[in-house]
Design a protein around this motif. Structure first.
Motif, short mmCIF file in Angstrom:
data_model
loop_
_atom_site.label_atom_id
_atom_site.label_comp_id
_atom_site.label_asym_id
_atom_site.label_seq_id
_atom_site.Cartn_x
_atom_site.Cartn_y
_atom_site.Cartn_z
N LEU A 231 20.25 72.48 59.20
CA LEU A 231 21.11 72.86 58.08
C LEU A 231 22.59 72.78 58.44
CD1 LEU A 231 19.13 76.00 56.81
CD2 LEU A 231 19.03 73.66 55.93
N GLY A 232 22.92 73.03 59.70
CA GLY A 232 24.31 73.04 60.10
C GLY A 232 24.88 71.66 60.37
N VAL A 233 24.04 70.76 60.91
CA VAL A 233 24.50 69.42 61.26
C VAL A 233 23.96 68.38 60.30
CG1 VAL A 233 24.66 67.73 63.15
CG2 VAL A 233 24.59 70.16 63.68
N GLY A 234 22.88 68.72 59.59
CA GLY A 234 22.30 67.77 58.66
C GLY A 234 21.29 66.84 59.30
N LEU A 235 20.74 67.23 60.45
CA LEU A 235 19.73 66.40 61.10
C LEU A 235 18.42 66.50 60.34
CD1 LEU A 235 20.43 67.15 64.88
CD2 LEU A 235 21.53 65.50 63.36
N PRO A 236 17.59 65.45 60.37
CA PRO A 236 16.34 65.48 59.60
C PRO A 236 15.38 66.58 60.05
CG PRO A 236 16.85 63.25 60.35
CD PRO A 236 17.81 64.15 61.04
N MET A 237 15.38 66.89 61.35
CA MET A 237 14.49 67.90 61.90
C MET A 237 15.22 68.67 62.98
SD MET A 237 10.99 65.64 62.43
CE MET A 237 9.90 67.06 62.58
N GLY A 238 14.80 69.91 63.19
CA GLY A 238 15.31 70.67 64.32
C GLY A 238 14.71 70.14 65.61
N PRO A 239 15.29 70.49 66.76
CA PRO A 239 14.83 69.91 68.02
C PRO A 239 13.39 70.25 68.38
CG PRO A 239 16.44 71.67 68.41
CD PRO A 239 16.48 71.36 66.95
N PHE A 240 12.91 71.44 68.05
CA PHE A 240 11.55 71.80 68.46
C PHE A 240 10.51 71.19 67.53
CE2 PHE A 240 14.40 75.17 69.97
CZ PHE A 240 14.29 74.89 71.33
N ALA A 241 10.82 71.10 66.25
CA ALA A 241 9.92 70.38 65.35
C ALA A 241 9.84 68.92 65.75
CB ALA A 241 10.41 70.52 63.90
N LEU A 242 10.97 68.34 66.18
CA LEU A 242 10.98 66.94 66.58
C LEU A 242 10.24 66.73 67.89
CD1 LEU A 242 11.82 64.05 66.10
CD2 LEU A 242 14.08 64.58 67.02
N LEU A 243 10.41 67.64 68.83
CA LEU A 243 9.65 67.54 70.09
C LEU A 243 8.15 67.56 69.82
CD1 LEU A 243 11.80 69.84 72.40
CD2 LEU A 243 11.12 67.49 72.96
N ASP A 244 7.72 68.42 68.92
CA ASP A 244 6.29 68.47 68.57
C ASP A 244 5.84 67.15 67.94
OD1 ASP A 244 5.89 70.98 69.57
OD2 ASP A 244 5.64 71.98 67.63
N LEU A 245 6.70 66.54 67.14
CA LEU A 245 6.35 65.28 66.49
C LEU A 245 6.26 64.15 67.52
CD1 LEU A 245 5.88 63.60 63.92
CD2 LEU A 245 8.36 63.30 63.77
N ILE A 246 7.23 64.07 68.41
CA ILE A 246 7.24 63.03 69.45
C ILE A 246 6.05 63.20 70.39
CG2 ILE A 246 8.50 62.16 71.46
CD1 ILE A 246 11.08 62.98 70.00
N GLY A 247 5.75 64.44 70.72
CA GLY A 247 4.73 64.76 71.73
C GLY A 247 5.42 65.32 72.96
N LEU A 248 5.03 66.50 73.37
CA LEU A 248 5.70 67.14 74.51
C LEU A 248 5.42 66.39 75.80
CD1 LEU A 248 5.31 70.95 73.75
CD2 LEU A 248 6.87 69.26 72.80
#
Length: 498
Positions: A231-248
């Motif tokens: 919400l603050g930067v306008g990125l599509p996903m937050g870092p932890f949601a994105l890490l889960d999507l990429i695969g830890l």
């Protein structure tokens, strides 16, 4: 349609392409080439894997038909251009072979040794690696000058970015030829040198890893950090949601590759990544990672904060106080108000220590028009934090609770990322426009790092990095020399360099 380059005075033509490895990514790459009218030979290790690859191709093109993006006749034409085989020998007359097997260096080096033996002398060999050394792969062949990286992004038929990686021994002009081929495929190529992670993964994964370190250090919560960046930067996903999507596991492996090359402390995988991977919590593909299949939890406080008087200090205090007054809160003085809000982009502990009731002071950093970072000092009472969290919601912003640390959350993550981009450009292995395009197209960011630098101001970012370095003493937070020099010289944009 001129898509070929020059090599030794002869025209190089890419009309028959091999793709080795037909998992989701490899099959997607094969589809991209076939859509562009090229003949494709897809190779897998055994008949079962080959059938899975055929299934990927049919399913992907079938979805396009269902969405009206392809006709059934066009689907049949695309599939008809792809020949499937389990024999590498069928690549003997390919003009280009793209490797898309698992990210294990020994596997790739062994494959390229075989391809070097089988493929015609003029053939170009490309690796789709996302982070491994292209030079290390090329060294296994007798044609290292004809080996490049051609890094597609998943899903390959949809994502527009292709990173074209050249090494110190890549033949002159070959990277340009591969870039021209990528454009023929309808992609946007960016040209980069052979550094671990190239552009996207080197910048993205370092930022994601940094977020994990801040979470471990207790700066803010998982949901708070994700909300702040989304919400603050306008990125599509937050870092932890994105890490889960990429695969830890994938993220952990990329960080290991980055650290092995750079020995930069920020590239050392965060311990929490190692712990989650070891526990089998790999993200969405395993049903749990930073999130357990759940959505970010709501921390919304019910009801109106149980305070009556609020003192607001700092730049913009009058406007914020007026909004609170409209909501029924009495303005107060810092000495006796129920709660003291200090609007600030820097830590507020020194201000708190000067007040008769330091436990009532809470720092507030307004980010964009949607987020407010609520910073608690070591003296702030939990009641004061909860009250300010409620006040933030009343004025229509999302509160992100954090510790009173340099640059709080958003800037603590954003400024080092921008600094990394400046260092990347200054090192000479990727250009400003290519880096910006890579992060927009590869990550869906609203702006590239240099566009963000222009918007924020070089001096603002430089000063923020100095504050981070003063607090954490991490050399990576020290402003890049180029950034420091630009600010000192009064240059407003890095694009103004001659």
């Amino acid at each position: 349609m001129d898509t070929s380059g020059r090599l030794g005075g002869m025209t190089r033509s890419f009309e028959k392409v091999g793709v080795v490895g037909l998992g989701t990514m490899g099959a997607g790459i094969a589809e991209v080439f076939a859509r562009a009218g090229l003949a494709v030979v897809g190779v897998e290790a055994d008949p079962d894997a080959l059938e899975r690859g055929r299934g990927h191709l049919e399913a992907s093109t079938g979805r396009a038909v269902a969405k009206g993006r392809l006709s059934e006749a066009e689907q049949a034409e695309i599939l008809g251009r792809v020949t499937l085989t389990t024999s590498l020998e069928d690549l003997a007359d390919a003009d280009l072979v793209v490797e898309a097997i698992p990210e294990v260096m020994d596997f790739k080096r062994s494959l390229f040794t075989d391809l070097d033996r089988i493929c015609k002398p003029s053939a170009v060999l490309a690796t789709n690696t996302s982070s491994l050394s292209v030079t290390g792969i090329a060294a296994t062949t007798t044609r290292p000058g004809q080996v490049v990286g051609m890094h597609f992004f998943n899903p390959a038929p949809i994502m527009k970015l292709v990173e074209v990686i050249h090494t110190v021994v890549t033949e002159d002009g070959l990277a340009d030829e591969i870039a021209a081929l990528a454009r023929r495929l309808g992609k946007t190529p960016v040209s980069v040198g052979d550094r671990a992670g190239f552009v996207v993964n080197r910048l993205l994964l370092t930022y994601l890893n940094h977020a994990a370190v801040l979470l471990e250090n207790g700066l803010a919560t998982r949901d708070g950090i994700d909300a702040a960046m989304r919400l603050g930067v306008g990125l599509p996903m937050g870092p932890f949601a994105l890490l889960d999507l990429i695969g830890l596991d994938t993220s952990y492996e990329v960080m290991c590759v980055l650290f092995q090359e750079s020995r930069d402390r920020r590239h050392a995988p965060a311990p929490i990544l190692r712990e989650l991977v070891t526990a089998g919590l790999l993200g969405r593909k395993s049903g749990g990672g930073f999130y357990d299949g759940d959505e970010p939890a709501s921390s919304r406080a019910d009801g109106k904060p149980s305070v009556s008087s609020v003192a607001v200090l700092g730049e913009g205090a009058d406007e914020f106080a007026a909004r609170l007054a409209d909501a029924g809160f009495k303005p107060g003085y810092a000495d006796d108000a129920d709660v003291v809000v200090a609007l600030s982009h820097t830590p507020v502990i020194e201000l708190a220590a000067q007040l008769p009731h330091p436990s009532r002071l809470v720092g507030l950093h307004l980010v964009g028009d949607k987020v407010a970072e609520v910073a608690s000092t070591v003296l702030t009472s939990p009641d004061a934090t909860r009250a300010v969290e409620g006040l933030v919601r009343i004025v229509g912003r999302t509160p992100v609770l954090c510790k009173d640390r340099a640059e709080f959350v958003v800037d603590a993550l954003l400024y080092p990322y921008l600094n990394d981009a400046v260092r990347m450009y200054d090192s000479g292995y990727a250009g400003i426009e290519d880096i910006d395009a890579a992060m927009r197209l590869g990550c869906g960011y609203p702006a590239g790092p240099f566009e963000m630098l222009d918007a924020l101001g070089l001096e603002t970012v430089r000063d923020g990095l100095r504050a981070l370095y003063a607090e954490y003493r991490d050399p990576a937070f020290a402003p890049a020399p180029l950034l420091d020099q630009l600010v000192t010289a009064g240059v407003r944009s890095i694009r103004d360099l001659p």
